[in-house]
Motif scaffolding. Structure first.
Motif, short mmCIF file in Angstrom:
data_model
loop_
_atom_site.label_atom_id
_atom_site.label_comp_id
_atom_site.label_asym_id
_atom_site.label_seq_id
_atom_site.Cartn_x
_atom_site.Cartn_y
_atom_site.Cartn_z
N GLU A 25 38.67 34.27 38.21
CA GLU A 25 38.02 34.26 36.90
C GLU A 25 37.27 32.96 36.72
O GLU A 25 37.38 32.04 37.54
CB GLU A 25 39.03 34.45 35.76
CG GLU A 25 39.02 35.84 35.14
CD GLU A 25 37.66 36.28 34.62
OE1 GLU A 25 36.80 35.41 34.38
OE2 GLU A 25 37.45 37.48 34.45
N LYS B 81 39.76 38.62 30.99
CA LYS B 81 39.50 37.21 31.31
C LYS B 81 40.78 36.41 31.45
O LYS B 81 40.78 35.32 32.02
CB LYS B 81 38.64 36.57 30.22
CG LYS B 81 37.24 37.13 30.08
CD LYS B 81 36.37 36.85 31.29
CE LYS B 81 35.91 35.42 31.38
NZ LYS B 81 34.92 35.22 32.47
N ILE C 251 43.37 35.57 33.29
CA ILE C 251 43.97 35.57 34.62
C ILE C 251 45.42 35.06 34.55
O ILE C 251 45.73 34.12 33.83
CB ILE C 251 43.12 34.71 35.58
CG1 ILE C 251 43.69 34.74 37.00
CG2 ILE C 251 42.96 33.28 35.07
CD1 ILE C 251 42.77 34.10 38.03
N ASN D 53 34.03 36.47 38.96
CA ASN D 53 35.22 37.00 38.30
C ASN D 53 35.48 38.40 38.81
O ASN D 53 34.55 39.16 39.11
CB ASN D 53 35.12 36.95 36.77
CG ASN D 53 33.93 37.68 36.21
OD1 ASN D 53 32.79 37.42 36.60
ND2 ASN D 53 34.18 38.58 35.27
#
Length: 325
Positions: free
Chosen positions: A195, A237, A239, A254
């Motif tokens: 990411e 988003k 992670i 990402n």
């Protein structure tokens, strides 16, 4: 393999079902924080951690979200964590063998002091007693989660970024023997999970590295021992089980954008005006408000930036947020 069973939570500490909140409320809940009770320097030596270990908390600097917190049971039984499988219940069912402690992660790239950091030492430097956040989170569903975490900026600053750094890249753990989703046929994506954020996004006070929720260290299925939380962005988003944080001058990859670039962009800002190619994002399903975990239930209107527009809209002044999705 037997399913991992989370610590028993007294009924008095579980939010009633009719009060559960939406996914965006999850992120807003994080932003709206509380702080830990212990004073800085309270630990003479790094604390020895285990998943589900209790932590003391007190109210923190951010306003609380308007919706009530999602129950511990729902938060820990309904997850996206593809390293353990693609089903929402797979992380709970398949994560028993994962070992989140001891844990170290690297900070490197365009920094003056690259280093390997032990998470227990990190929590001595930044006592969790000063870091609890309640935020709304969004994917196609929503919750409000009382995260326990440290501002990402505080961690990045330990390594002293150079003036050339513009982005922050993240890399997750690869342990196929402990994470069934990383082994065998039908893997959902290449590993490790990766990411990235712009540096100004990473330095925003709402962006944290979460190490706990509901006053307890993270369970495996929730991203133990450390995960990214950015409350104005969609949940992919965030992670989990981070092993590397790298400062760079180029936009990092990402995972979901690599897998399906026509569906997932780099920014992933919550935006009700930009539909996913396969569904509308104008509304979200509230986990815990009817219909059970895996279907039905109350839907509410999606808020721009997940309700954090006053805090973060200036980061994107002049940008086309439909093109930069």
């Amino acid at each position: 393999m037997s399913a991992y069973k989370p610590p028993h939570i007294p009924a008095s500490e579980i939010t009633p079902e009719h009060l559960y909140i939406n996914r965006r409320t999850l992120l807003a809940g994080l932003a709206a924080g509380a702080t830990f009770a212990a004073a800085p320097g309270a630990f003479a030596a790094p604390p020895k951690l285990a998943q589900g270990e209790s932590l003391k908390t007190v109210p923190g600097p951010f306003p609380k979200p308007k919706r009530a917190e999602t129950s511990f049971e729902d938060i820990t039984h309904y997850n996206n964590f593809y390293e353990f499988g693609i089903g929402k219940a797979d992380p709970f069912r398949n994560s028993e063998d994962f070992k989140p402690y001891p844990w170290t992660f690297e900070i490197g790239g365009m920094v003056q002091k690259p280093q390997t950091v032990d998470i227990e030492t990190l929590l001595t430097k930044f006592p969790l007693e000063d870091r609890v956040y309640r935020m709304r989170c969004v994917e196609a569903w929503s919750m409000v989660i009382p995260w326990v975490g440290i501002p990402l900026k505080s961690i990045i600053d330990m390594a002293e970024p150079t003036g050339s750094a513009k982005y922050v890249a993240f890399e997750g753990v690869v342990r196929p023997k402990e994470m069934p989703g990383q082994s065998g046929f039908g893997q959902p994506m290449p590993w490790p999970y990766v990411e990235g954020l712009r540096l100004d996004e990473a330095n925003h006070p709402l962006t944290i590295i979460a190490v706990g929720l509901y006053g307890k260290t993270l369970l495996n299925q929730s991203g133990a021992p450390m995960r990214l939380v950015v409350p104005w962005k969609y949940g992919f988003k965030g992670i989990k089980s981070i092993t590397k944080i790298t400062l760079t001058d180029t936009q990092p990859p990402n995972s979901w954008n690599l897998l399906a670039p026509h569906e997932y962009g780099f920014y992933a800002n919550v935006n009700p005006n930009v539909p996913h190619p396969r569904w509308s994002q104008a509304s979200e399903r509230v986990i815990g408000e009817g219909g059970g975990l895996f279907g039905g239930g109350k839907r509410i209107d999606t808020q721009m930036f997940n309700g954090y527009g006053d805090e973060v809209a200036s980061l994107y002044a002049g940008m086309d947020l439909k093109k930069n999705y």
